[in-house]
Design an enzyme around this catalytic site. Structure first.
Site, short mmCIF file in Angstrom:
data_model
loop_
_atom_site.label_atom_id
_atom_site.label_comp_id
_atom_site.label_asym_id
_atom_site.label_seq_id
_atom_site.Cartn_x
_atom_site.Cartn_y
_atom_site.Cartn_z
N ILE A 139 0.86 -1.20 0.00
CA ILE A 139 0.00 0.00 0.00
C ILE A 139 0.89 1.25 0.00
O ILE A 139 1.76 1.37 0.86
CB ILE A 139 -0.89 0.05 1.27
CG1 ILE A 139 -1.70 -1.21 1.44
CG2 ILE A 139 -1.78 1.29 1.25
CD1 ILE A 139 -2.48 -1.29 2.76
N LYS A 208 6.09 0.23 12.61
CA LYS A 208 5.37 0.89 11.51
C LYS A 208 4.53 2.05 12.04
O LYS A 208 4.46 3.12 11.42
CB LYS A 208 4.48 -0.14 10.81
CG LYS A 208 5.29 -1.23 10.11
CD LYS A 208 4.41 -2.41 9.72
CE LYS A 208 5.18 -3.46 8.93
NZ LYS A 208 4.45 -4.71 8.79
N1 HSE Z 1 6.44 -9.32 8.78
C1 HSE Z 1 5.78 -8.19 8.25
C2 HSE Z 1 4.29 -8.41 8.27
C3 HSE Z 1 6.26 -7.95 6.84
O1 HSE Z 1 3.87 -9.57 8.42
O2 HSE Z 1 3.53 -7.46 8.17
C4 HSE Z 1 5.70 -6.71 6.22
O3 HSE Z 1 6.21 -5.56 6.82
#
Ligand code: HSE
Ligand code: NDP
Length: 448
Positions: A139, A208
């Site tokens: 995204i 994130k």
């Molecule tokens: N391990 C991460 C997830 C990879 O499952 O979202 C993507 O950032």
């Protein structure tokens, strides 16, 4: 006829993501080159072990086991950091920026932990760092927030940011399979991090969320300032109870800014989401980000949040921006914390205190099945001025209690603070009939 310039790319790491980038760069090379107006050439790739067999075809002459050979190569203009981790990746990224390279990275851990230093290093060298793949896989959420939604302040950004957790929860709900078995499948599909606890304990989603908080509010929030919880303790029984109440259990991230209080809250945790809300219907490896802007209202962004192809799409999108920046295009630059215009109002943002963070809660409590237990439990809740919305009691046949003579109480609360519920849990743990640590889930309350 004018000659078409060539941009040389160096790649650090040829695992799930690195191989995806190479595969799709090769597959769509002509199209990409015509869109970008340059020739793209991958001239060096660093791996840990050159002798490993790869899924993609790669010229062995361009492989090296020394990442510094890539970042110090004067012929390389764009470096893609796809190794992961925060030690070597940080050294290589800083060295690449120092050498005037434009860097593309998918490494959310690196950015969350050292973002300010990296952004400053990029500014100092007049360079750029691009990191679209670091949040929500395929995204283009970074570009959306930084560019398409630049007119807005962002009171709330919430969403599903970890593909592995969403995949596991979806499969648990649908198939009643054990957690460990589904996690293995998520690994085989290339969704999970090398260190699985990053995914299932909420750390990856926190990285994130930290990046989104920085983009939206110009402040790097450290992990210890966030509320972080994972999905290990969610059971299929919780899912069935939630389902009967009209909810799905999803691992969500929330970045909330209260402009009046100048406070910022960042949390990631499993939560009950109304089945009718869009986030309750986003399944499998898909991520979704609901961005509330004061100008635009709420926009919702959905796509695959992990895996080789989705991530390669985001990395190659960044390579395109890197190419434009190498060609001298003026792109929107990142700003370090000191120079960021004040985000909320006239005062500096502070991290919200837990007694300011308000939610409804779901509590699962394993108790001895005997007279008077319910009144002891409700008394603890009442002491913390927490109003109970519902209580369900089941005899424990799900292995969560101590066998015969035990019961599982599930209760939901009306809205109260995080600090009140934390005190209530401490009080509950001290009750004799309570058999184990009460299990807490938040109930997401979306007004949009
Ligand atoms: N391990 C991460 C997830 C990879 O499952 O979202 C993507 O950032
Ligand atoms: P992998 O573990 O699959 O790949 C890592 C790569 O780095 C391997 O090729 C490995 O080499 C190489 N490497 C490790 N150590 C060194 C070293 N010392 N020197 C040179 N190369 C080294 O990870 P992923 O591809 O899954 O992830 C890469 C990054 O992308 C991480 O930051 C991750 O968080 C991020 N990301 C991953 C997503 C996904 O869905 N997998 C999605 C979004 C972001 P070798 O192959 O020889 O062992």
């Amino acid at each position: 006829m004018a000659t078409i310039p060539t941009v040389n790319i160096g790649i650090l790491g040829l695992g799930v993501v690195g191989q995806g980038v190479l595969k799709h760069l090769n597959r769509n090379r002509k199209l990409l080159e015509s869109r970008l107006g340059v020739k793209l050439k991958v001239t060096k790739i660093a791996v840990r072990d050159k002798s490993l067999k790869r899924e993609v075809k790669v010229n062995p002459k361009i492989l090296t086991e020394d990442g510094f050979e890539v970042v110090n190569d004067p012929g390389i203009q764009v470096v893609c950091e796809l190794i992961g981790g925060t030690t070597l990746a940080k050294k290589l990224t800083l060295q690449a920026l120092k050498n005037g390279k434009t860097v593309v990275t998918a490494n959310k851990a690196l950015l969350c932990e050292h973002g300010n230093q990296i952004v400053r290093a990029a500014k100092k060298s007049n360079g750029h760092i691009f990191f679209e793949a670091s949040v929500a896989g395929g995204i283009p959420i970074i570009k959306s927030i930084r560019e398409g939604l630049v007119a807005n302040r962002f009171p709330r950004i919430s969403g599903i940011l970890n593909g592995t957790c969403n995949y596991i929860l979806t499969r648990m709900q649908a198939e009643d399979k054990p957690f460990e078995e589904i996690l293995k499948e998520a690994k085989a599909l290339g969704y999970a991090e090398a260190e699985e606890s990053l995914d299932v304990d909420g750390i990856d989603a926190a990285h994130k969320a930290g990046i989104l908080a920085y983009l939206a509010h110009g402040k790097w929030i450290s992990m210890k300032e966030m509320l972080i919880d994972g999905i290990r303790k969610v059971t299929t029984r919780d899912m069935a109870v939630a389902d009967a109440m009209g909810y799905r259990i999803k691992h969500i991230a929330s970045v909330e800014c209260d402009a009046k209080k100048n406070s910022l809250f960042v949390g990631v945790y499993p939560a009950l989401i109304p089945k009718t809300h869009i986030l309750g219907r986003v399944d499998d490896v898909y991520n979704a980000v609901c961005v509330s802007g004061d100008v635009v209202g709420t926009t919702v962004h959905i796509g695959r949040g992990a895996g080789q192809d989705a991530t390669a799409s985001a990395v190659i999108g960044d390579i395109a921006d890197a190419v434009f920046s190498v060609q001298g295009a003026e792109l929107m630059n990142l700003i370090d914390e000191e120079n960021y215009p004040l985000a909320a109002s006239s005062k500096e943002l502070r991290v919200a205190k837990l007694d300011e963070v308000i939610s409804s809660f779901y509590l699962r409590i394993s108790v001895v099945d005997q007279p008077g237990v319910l009144s002891q439990v409700t008394a603890v809740m009442a002491k913390e001025k927490i109003s109970i919305a519902r209580i369900v009691q089941d005899l424990d046949n799900n292995g969560t209690g101590k066998g015969r003579g035990s019961a599982v109480l599930t209760l939901t609360t009306h809205r109260c603070s995080e600090s009140a519920i934390a005190k209530a849990i401490s009080g509950l743990k001290r009750l004799r009939p309570v058999l184990s640590q009460p299990f807490l889930l938040r109930i997401a309350d979306f007004n949009d």
